[in-house]
Design an enzyme around this catalytic site. Structure first.
Site, PDB file in Angstrom:
ATOM      1  N   HIS A 154      -3.745   7.161   0.994  1.00 13.49           N
ATOM      2  CA  HIS A 154      -3.950   5.830   0.415  1.00 13.49           C
ATOM      3  C   HIS A 154      -5.354   5.377   0.793  1.00 13.49           C
ATOM      4  O   HIS A 154      -5.764   5.504   1.952  1.00 13.49           O
ATOM      5  CB  HIS A 154      -2.892   4.865   0.952  1.00 13.49           C
ATOM      6  CG  HIS A 154      -3.296   3.434   0.814  1.00 13.49           C
ATOM      7  ND1 HIS A 154      -3.637   2.879  -0.396  1.00 13.49           N
ATOM      8  CD2 HIS A 154      -3.453   2.443   1.737  1.00 13.49           C
ATOM      9  CE1 HIS A 154      -3.972   1.614  -0.216  1.00 13.49           C
ATOM     10  NE2 HIS A 154      -3.881   1.324   1.067  1.00 13.49           N
ATOM     11  N   ASN A 205      -9.848  -0.768  -2.261  1.00 11.11           N
ATOM     12  CA  ASN A 205      -8.428  -0.511  -1.980  1.00 11.11           C
ATOM     13  C   ASN A 205      -7.604  -1.120  -3.112  1.00 11.11           C
ATOM     14  O   ASN A 205      -7.549  -2.341  -3.259  1.00 11.11           O
ATOM     15  CB  ASN A 205      -8.087  -1.151  -0.627  1.00 11.11           C
ATOM     16  CG  ASN A 205      -6.624  -1.014  -0.241  1.00 11.11           C
ATOM     17  OD1 ASN A 205      -5.789  -0.633  -1.060  1.00 11.11           O
ATOM     18  ND2 ASN A 205      -6.318  -1.347   1.000  1.00 11.11           N
ATOM     19  N   CYS A 225       0.820  -1.224   0.000  1.00 10.31           N
ATOM     20  CA  CYS A 225       0.000   0.000   0.000  1.00 10.31           C
ATOM     21  C   CYS A 225       0.847   1.264   0.000  1.00 10.31           C
ATOM     22  O   CYS A 225       0.386   2.320  -0.424  1.00 10.31           O
ATOM     23  CB  CYS A 225      -0.929   0.011   1.205  1.00 10.31           C
ATOM     24  SG  CYS A 225      -2.058  -1.377   1.195  1.00 10.31           S
TER      25      CYS A 225
HETATM   26  O1  UT7 Z   1      -4.451  -0.933   2.786  1.00 11.28           O
HETATM   27  C1  UT7 Z   1      -3.577  -1.565   3.672  1.00 11.28           C
HETATM   28  C2  UT7 Z   1      -3.991  -1.488   5.020  1.00 11.28           C
HETATM   29  N1  UT7 Z   1      -5.265  -2.139   5.261  1.00 11.28           N
HETATM   30  C3  UT7 Z   1      -6.100  -1.569   6.091  1.00 11.28           C
HETATM   31  O2  UT7 Z   1      -5.828  -0.488   6.547  1.00 11.28           O
HETATM   32  C4  UT7 Z   1      -7.320  -2.322   6.542  1.00 11.28           C
HETATM   33  C5  UT7 Z   1      -7.556  -2.063   7.994  1.00 11.28           C
HETATM   34  N2  UT7 Z   1      -8.671  -2.809   8.561  1.00 11.28           N
HETATM   35  C6  UT7 Z   1      -9.955  -2.614   8.189  1.00 11.28           C
HETATM   36  O3  UT7 Z   1     -10.211  -1.854   7.286  1.00 11.28           O
HETATM   37  C7  UT7 Z   1     -11.033  -3.306   8.968  1.00 11.28           C
HETATM   38  O4  UT7 Z   1     -10.467  -3.968  10.074  1.00 11.28           O
HETATM   39  C8  UT7 Z   1     -11.858  -4.325   8.126  1.00 11.28           C
HETATM   40  C9  UT7 Z   1     -12.737  -3.586   7.147  1.00 11.28           C
HETATM   41  C10 UT7 Z   1     -10.931  -5.265   7.411  1.00 11.28           C
HETATM   42  C11 UT7 Z   1     -12.771  -5.166   9.026  1.00 11.28           C
HETATM   43  O5  UT7 Z   1     -13.622  -4.324   9.750  1.00 11.28           O
HETATM   44  P1  UT7 Z   1     -13.751  -4.497  11.327  1.00 11.28           P
HETATM   45  O6  UT7 Z   1     -14.713  -3.501  11.782  1.00 11.28           O
HETATM   46  O7  UT7 Z   1     -12.374  -4.445  11.926  1.00 11.28           O
HETATM   47  O8  UT7 Z   1     -14.397  -5.947  11.440  1.00 11.28           O
HETATM   48  P2  UT7 Z   1     -13.830  -7.255  12.175  1.00 11.28           P
HETATM   49  O9  UT7 Z   1     -12.714  -7.842  11.421  1.00 11.28           O
HETATM   50  O10 UT7 Z   1     -13.631  -6.963  13.619  1.00 11.28           O
HETATM   51  O11 UT7 Z   1     -15.062  -8.220  12.046  1.00 11.28           O
HETATM   52  C12 UT7 Z   1     -16.320  -7.929  12.684  1.00 11.28           C
HETATM   53  C13 UT7 Z   1     -17.322  -9.008  12.310  1.00 11.28           C
HETATM   54  C14 UT7 Z   1     -16.799 -10.426  12.526  1.00 11.28           C
HETATM   55  O12 UT7 Z   1     -17.876 -11.216  12.952  1.00 11.28           O
HETATM   56  P3  UT7 Z   1     -18.079 -11.567  14.529  1.00 11.28           P
HETATM   57  O13 UT7 Z   1     -16.823 -12.283  14.936  1.00 11.28           O
HETATM   58  O14 UT7 Z   1     -18.233 -10.261  15.207  1.00 11.28           O
HETATM   59  O15 UT7 Z   1     -19.288 -12.409  14.521  1.00 11.28           O
HETATM   60  C15 UT7 Z   1     -16.382 -10.861  11.154  1.00 11.28           C
HETATM   61  O16 UT7 Z   1     -16.439 -12.248  10.982  1.00 11.28           O
HETATM   62  O17 UT7 Z   1     -17.645  -8.904  10.927  1.00 11.28           O
HETATM   63  C16 UT7 Z   1     -17.444 -10.192  10.293  1.00 11.28           C
HETATM   64  N3  UT7 Z   1     -17.031  -9.963   8.932  1.00 11.28           N
HETATM   65  C17 UT7 Z   1     -17.880  -9.758   7.921  1.00 11.28           C
HETATM   66  N4  UT7 Z   1     -19.224  -9.743   7.883  1.00 11.28           N
HETATM   67  C18 UT7 Z   1     -19.805  -9.508   6.692  1.00 11.28           C
HETATM   68  C19 UT7 Z   1     -15.755  -9.863   8.437  1.00 11.28           C
HETATM   69  N5  UT7 Z   1     -15.799  -9.609   7.123  1.00 11.28           N
HETATM   70  C20 UT7 Z   1     -17.107  -9.542   6.780  1.00 11.28           C
HETATM   71  C21 UT7 Z   1     -17.771  -9.295   5.573  1.00 11.28           C
HETATM   72  N6  UT7 Z   1     -19.114  -9.283   5.564  1.00 11.28           N
HETATM   73  N7  UT7 Z   1     -17.107  -9.061   4.420  1.00 11.28           N
END
Ligand code: UT7
Length: 334
Positions: free
Chosen positions: A261, A291, A115
Site C-alpha cells: 500500500h 496515498n 488503507c
Molecule cells: O496510509 C495509511 C497510513 N498512513 C501512514 O502510514 C502515514 C504515516 N506517517 C507519515 O507518513 C509521516 O509521519 C508524515 C509524512 C505524515 C509526517 O512526517 P514526519 O516526519 O513524521 O513529520 P512530523 O509529523 O513529525 O512533523 C515534523 C515537522 C513539524 O514541525 P516542527 O514541530 O518540527 O516544527 C510539522 O509541523 O514538520 C512539520 N510539518 C510540515 N512542514 C511542511 C508537518 N507537515 C508539514 C508539511 N510541510 N506538509
C-alpha cells in the site's frame, strides 16, 4: 475448494495533476519537505465539473479491468467496493456500480477498511470464489480524498499525502490452482483515533459540530498522529508479510514482486530494506499519485502489470496498513 485468480486489472486517475508547488500556494509547505518525508512529487485531485466521483472513477477502472478480463457485465456475480470516501453516507458505491455498468441484480458489498480496504475486499471476494458460490467477482478500490481535505496550513500534516483515484480487479475461479494462495487480515481498534475522520457521523452530527466549532481541531477533516502511525505501519507490514510467507512455506527470496500500500515511500523503503529486496522487487508509484488509500494497491498493481513486471508464475505479495488500525496481506501465485 476452488482457487481465485486475478484475470483483469484497470485503473483510473483524474487528469488534474496537483504538484507540491501547487500545494505550497495554499498552505505553509514546500516541495523539499514533502519529497523528503513522503517521496510524493504530485497527486491527482478531482476538479469540480470533471464528472468524477468515487463511484464514477471506480466504474472507469472497472470497465478497463472487465475488458482486459474479456468478460461482459453479465458475467460478474458480485461487486466488492472498498472506499473510505463514498459519494454518499449511504448507500455505498457498490450498488451504483451495478447500475452504471448495467449488471444483473447481483450482490454488491461495500468494504470500509481504509488503507487496507483493497486487501480486505480481495479477501472477501476470494472466499466467495473458493467456496464455489461465485465465479467472477469485481473488486474496486476508489477514493475521492481531495474534496474532504483541509488544504490550509492547519491540515498540512495530512492533506499533502492523499490523492484521488481508483483501481479494479476481476477475480475469477481458477482451474489450474494458480491465483490467491492465502489472505491475512488484522485489526487493532485501540488505535482508532490515531488516523480518523470523526464527523459528521452518528457520534458527532452536524449541529454539534457547528455548536462546538473548534478552531484548531475541526472534526470534519481527517486527523493523523503521523509518527505513531508510521511506527506501527513498519512493524505490521513486516509481520503480515512474514505471516503470509510462513503460511505457504515460502521465503522472502521467493518474492518476485511486493506491492505495498502506497502510504509513504519511506515506509516502502524501510520494508524493502528489512526484507533485503531489490528495487525491482518492490513496486512504488506514490511519487505520482500520493496515498490513494483503498485505491493505492490496485492502481500500483495495474501499473506493474502494464509495465510487464507481473508475469505468469510470479509470486506477488500485496500488503497494507492503515486507519483502524487494520492491516493485511495477500499472497498470489500469478
Ligand atoms: O496510509 C495509511 C497510513 N498512513 C501512514 O502510514 C502515514 C504515516 N506517517 C507519515 O507518513 C509521516 O509521519 C508524515 C509524512 C505524515 C509526517 O512526517 P514526519 O516526519 O513524521 O513529520 P512530523 O509529523 O513529525 O512533523 C515534523 C515537522 C513539524 O514541525 P516542527 O514541530 O518540527 O516544527 C510539522 O509541523 O514538520 C512539520 N510539518 C510540515 N512542514 C511542511 C508537518 N507537515 C508539514 C508539511 N510541510 N506538509
Amino acid at each position: 475448494m476452488y482457487t481465485s485468480k486475478i484475470i483483469g486489472l484497470g485503473k483510473y486517475v483524474p487528469e488534474n495533476v496537483v504538484t507540491n508547488d501547487d500545494l505550497a500556494k495554499l498552505m505553509d509547505t514546500n516541495d523539499a519537505w514533502i519529497q523528503e518525508r513522503t517521496g510524493i512529487k504530485e497527486r491527482r485531485h478531482i476538479k469540480k465539473g470533471d464528472g468524477n466521483s468515487t463511484t464514477i472513477m471506480g466504474v472507469k477502472a472497472a470497465t478497463i479491468a472487465l475488458d482486459r478480463a474479456k468478460l461482459l457485465p453479465d458475467d460478474i456475480d458480485m461487486i466488492v467496493f472498498a472506499t473510505l470516501s463514498p459519494d454518499m453516507y449511504f448507500p455505498g458505491g457498490g450498488v451504483e456500480v451495478q447500475h452504471l455498468m448495467g449488471m444483473r441484480t447481483i450482490a454488491a458489498l461495500d468494504v470500509r477498511n481504509q488503507c487496507s480496504g483493497f486487501v480486505y475486499a480481495l479477501s472477501v471476494a476470494d472466499q466467495f470464489i473458493k467456496t464455489g458460490m461465485y465465479k467472477n467477482v469485481l473488486v474496486i478500490g476508489s477514493e475521492n480524498h481531495s474534496g474532504g481535505l483541509d488544504l490550509s496550513s492547519r491540515g498540512r500534516g495530512v492533506s499533502v499525502i492523499f490523492g484521488d483515484g481508483a483501481g479494479a480487479a476481476i477475480l475469477s475461479r481458477s482451474e489450474d490452482k494458480t491465483g490467491i494462495l492465502s489472505t491475512h487480515l488484522h485489526s487493532e481498534g485501540e488505535h482508532k483515533d490515531q488516523l480518523a475522520l470523526q464527523g459528521p457521523s452518528t457520534g458527532y452530527w452536524v449541529p454539534e459540530i457547528i455548536a462546538d466549532n473548534p478552531q484548531e481541531n475541526i472534526p470534519y477533516y481527517p486527523v493523523m498522529n503521523g509518527q505513531f502511525v508510521f511506527k506501527h505501519a513498519i512493524t505490521r507490514f513486516a509481520e503480515v508479510i512474514n505471516e503470509g510467507l510462513e503460511e505457504n512455506e515460502l521465503n522472502v527470496s521467493d518474492i518476485d514482486l511486493l506491492v505495498p500500500h502506497q502510504a509513504n515511500l519511506r515506509i516502502s523503503q524501510m520494508i524493502q530494506h528489512k526484507f533485503k529486496l531489490t528495487d525491482d522487487q518492490v513496486y512504488n508509484n506514490i511519487q505520482r499519485y500520493g496515498n490513494t488509500t483503498a485505491a493505492s494497491i490496485p492502481i500500483a498493481l495495474t501499473e506493474a502489470w502494464e509495465e510487464g513486471k507481473v508475469k505468469d508464475g510470479d509470486l506477488v505479495v500485496l500488503a497494507a496498513f492503515g486507519s483502524g488500525f487494520t492491516w493485511g496481506s495477500v499472497i498470489i501465485k500469478w
